[in-house]
Design a protein around this motif. Structure first.
Motif, PDB file in Angstrom:
ATOM      1  N   UNK A 132      -2.006  30.344  -7.859  1.00  0.00           N
ATOM      2  CA  UNK A 132      -0.566  30.417  -8.012  1.00  0.00           C
ATOM      3  C   UNK A 132       0.141  29.089  -7.932  1.00  0.00           C
ATOM      4  N   UNK A 133      -0.602  28.007  -7.799  1.00  0.00           N
ATOM      5  CA  UNK A 133      -0.001  26.672  -7.776  1.00  0.00           C
ATOM      6  C   UNK A 133      -1.009  25.664  -8.326  1.00  0.00           C
ATOM      7  N   UNK A 134      -0.520  24.689  -9.061  1.00  0.00           N
ATOM      8  CA  UNK A 134      -1.412  23.651  -9.583  1.00  0.00           C
ATOM      9  C   UNK A 134      -1.895  22.736  -8.467  1.00  0.00           C
ATOM     10  N   UNK A 135      -1.025  22.494  -7.504  1.00  0.00           N
ATOM     11  CA  UNK A 135      -1.363  21.572  -6.412  1.00  0.00           C
ATOM     12  C   UNK A 135      -0.859  22.113  -5.084  1.00  0.00           C
ATOM     13  N   UNK A 136      -1.620  21.862  -4.034  1.00  0.00           N
ATOM     14  CA  UNK A 136      -1.208  22.209  -2.682  1.00  0.00           C
ATOM     15  C   UNK A 136      -0.830  20.930  -1.942  1.00  0.00           C
ATOM     16  N   UNK A 137       0.020  21.083  -0.939  1.00  0.00           N
ATOM     17  CA  UNK A 137       0.450  19.929  -0.151  1.00  0.00           C
ATOM     18  C   UNK A 137      -0.755  19.313   0.559  1.00  0.00           C
ATOM     19  N   UNK A 138      -0.943  18.025   0.386  1.00  0.00           N
ATOM     20  CA  UNK A 138      -2.026  17.301   1.044  1.00  0.00           C
ATOM     21  C   UNK A 138      -3.178  16.937   0.136  1.00  0.00           C
ATOM     22  N   UNK A 139      -3.308  17.639  -0.988  1.00  0.00           N
ATOM     23  CA  UNK A 139      -4.432  17.374  -1.882  1.00  0.00           C
ATOM     24  C   UNK A 139      -4.384  15.954  -2.441  1.00  0.00           C
ATOM     25  N   UNK A 140      -3.229  15.536  -2.920  1.00  0.00           N
ATOM     26  CA  UNK A 140      -3.127  14.215  -3.544  1.00  0.00           C
ATOM     27  C   UNK A 140      -3.422  13.101  -2.541  1.00  0.00           C
ATOM     28  N   UNK A 141      -2.934  13.257  -1.314  1.00  0.00           N
ATOM     29  CA  UNK A 141      -3.196  12.233  -0.302  1.00  0.00           C
ATOM     30  C   UNK A 141      -4.685  12.164   0.027  1.00  0.00           C
ATOM     31  N   UNK A 142      -5.306  13.330   0.231  1.00  0.00           N
ATOM     32  CA  UNK A 142      -6.745  13.358   0.526  1.00  0.00           C
ATOM     33  C   UNK A 142      -7.538  12.772  -0.631  1.00  0.00           C
ATOM     34  N   UNK A 143      -7.114  13.088  -1.846  1.00  0.00           N
ATOM     35  CA  UNK A 143      -7.778  12.555  -3.030  1.00  0.00           C
ATOM     36  C   UNK A 143      -7.756  11.033  -3.037  1.00  0.00           C
ATOM     37  N   UNK A 144      -6.599  10.460  -2.759  1.00  0.00           N
ATOM     38  CA  UNK A 144      -6.492   9.001  -2.736  1.00  0.00           C
ATOM     39  C   UNK A 144      -7.308   8.387  -1.606  1.00  0.00           C
ATOM     40  N   UNK A 145      -7.393   9.095  -0.486  1.00  0.00           N
ATOM     41  CA  UNK A 145      -8.222   8.619   0.625  1.00  0.00           C
ATOM     42  C   UNK A 145      -9.691   8.564   0.205  1.00  0.00           C
ATOM     43  N   UNK A 146     -10.150   9.607  -0.472  1.00  0.00           N
ATOM     44  CA  UNK A 146     -11.538   9.655  -0.931  1.00  0.00           C
ATOM     45  C   UNK A 146     -11.815   8.554  -1.952  1.00  0.00           C
ATOM     46  N   UNK A 147     -10.909   8.391  -2.900  1.00  0.00           N
ATOM     47  CA  UNK A 147     -11.106   7.376  -3.945  1.00  0.00           C
ATOM     48  C   UNK A 147     -11.183   5.981  -3.332  1.00  0.00           C
ATOM     49  N   UNK A 148     -10.314   5.705  -2.369  1.00  0.00           N
ATOM     50  CA  UNK A 148     -10.355   4.386  -1.715  1.00  0.00           C
ATOM     51  C   UNK A 148     -11.679   4.171  -0.993  1.00  0.00           C
TER      52      UNK A 148
END
Length: 319
Positions: A132-148
């Motif tokens: 029901x949502x493309x993105x959940x709160x926190x996903x983008x931040x965690x994603x950037x943490x992993x990429x770094x």
């Protein structure tokens, strides 16, 4: 509706504080009293509920975690616990509740809604595994943490001519592994949604070595396997030196990205509007960058879609 409450539950995710801030400020703007529940559903049962003011949410938009805290509560799983929670809310004259959290938290919200208490939901989880949502709160931040983290590992992998296996969170959802793998240029991405062939991984690594590639990065979601086991298999079958890294809870922390702050603010404001409109049992979400509401029943239908096209692209780019 003159009084509402909010709580955060389940695993914390960066941006929860931004959502709390949005709910409190939006409510006060509309002359509604707001109450914060400490420690999730446990706070509802224990009556750990406090009135919130504008000052309570000052300077929190950039902070990770949740100022309301979060905790597991076995007692809330029982009908008696749910009834006690509603009794405590009604005793204070509270007429609606906003729950911020992942699948388990939203299921708790649905139980209260089924008992006739108005509830609105906001998806907050780094796994991005809510329908029901493309993105959940926190996903983008965690994603950037992993990429770094992967970028840093790649530097030492290149220097030492090694293959690194990096394990990320995602017991049932591979979104974090997939998006991080594409963003960081990982040679192999292993996710729960798709089976993998060990020989394909070996062949891909060998092709890279044959053309002079000095390192390789494999990202694996915890629900698809473990980094130690994958590193052991590679050592056993290829006799290559491997190292493994388990990122663990570092993925949950840190200051939320601009995307997560904006997303949380939009969803928090819309949740207040939902209750003001007399609507209940809906989760706020974002679809095609537009606000959207989804019934709790659909949220739990298991229709969160894994991006198969992106997964295919990741394999094509890692030839």
């Amino acid at each position: 509706m003159k009084k509402i409450a909010l709580l955060t539950s389940g695993g914390d995710s960066p941006g929860m504080n931004a959502a709390i801030r949005a709910v409190v400020r939006k409510a006060i703007y509309h002359d509604i009293e707001v109450f914060g529940v400490k420690n999730g559903f446990a706070g509802l049962i224990e009556d750990d509920i406090q009135k919130m003011s504008l000052g309570d949410v000052g300077d929190i938009i950039h902070r990770g975690g949740t100022i309301l805290y979060t905790a597991r509560c076995e007692e809330f799983k029982e009908v008696e616990g749910q009834q006690q929670a509603i009794s405590n809310l009604k005793a204070r004259g509270i007429e609606g509740l906003i729950v911020i959290g992942g699948d388990g938290s939203l299921r708790g919200a649905q139980k209260l809604e089924n008992m006739g208490f108005p509830v609105a939901g906001i998806p907050g989880t780094i796994d991005n595994d809510v329908a029901g949502t493309d993105f959940t709160i926190g996903f983008d931040t965690a994603l950037n943490t992993v990429v770094q983290a992967v970028d840093k590992v790649r530097d030492t992998a290149t220097s030492h001519d090694r293959t690194y296996v990096i394990e990320v969170m995602g017991r049932e959802s591979g979104d974090l592994a997939l998006w991080a793998g594409v963003a960081a240029g990982a040679e192999t991405i292993i996710v729960p949604e798709s089976s993998y062939n060990m020989q394909d991984i070996i062949d891909r690594l060998n092709r890279g070595r044959d053309r002079g590639k000095r390192h390789s990065i494999i990202i694996i979601a915890e629900g698809a396997g473990t980094a130690p086991e994958m590193a052991r298999l590679l050592k056993e079958k290829m006799n290559i030196e491997t190292r493994m890294t388990v990122l663990g809870h570092i993925q949950r922390g840190g200051s939320p990205t601009a995307f997560d702050r904006v997303l949380a603010s939009r969803l928090g404001g819309s949740a207040v509007e939902q209750l003001l409109e007399g609507i209940s049992g809906q989760m706020e979400g974002i679809l095609n960058n537009e606000l959207a509401r989804t019934s709790f029943s659909y949220v739990f239908s298991g229709n969160h879609r894994f991006n198969d096209m992106m997964y295919k692209l990741s394999q094509e780019l890692s030839i």
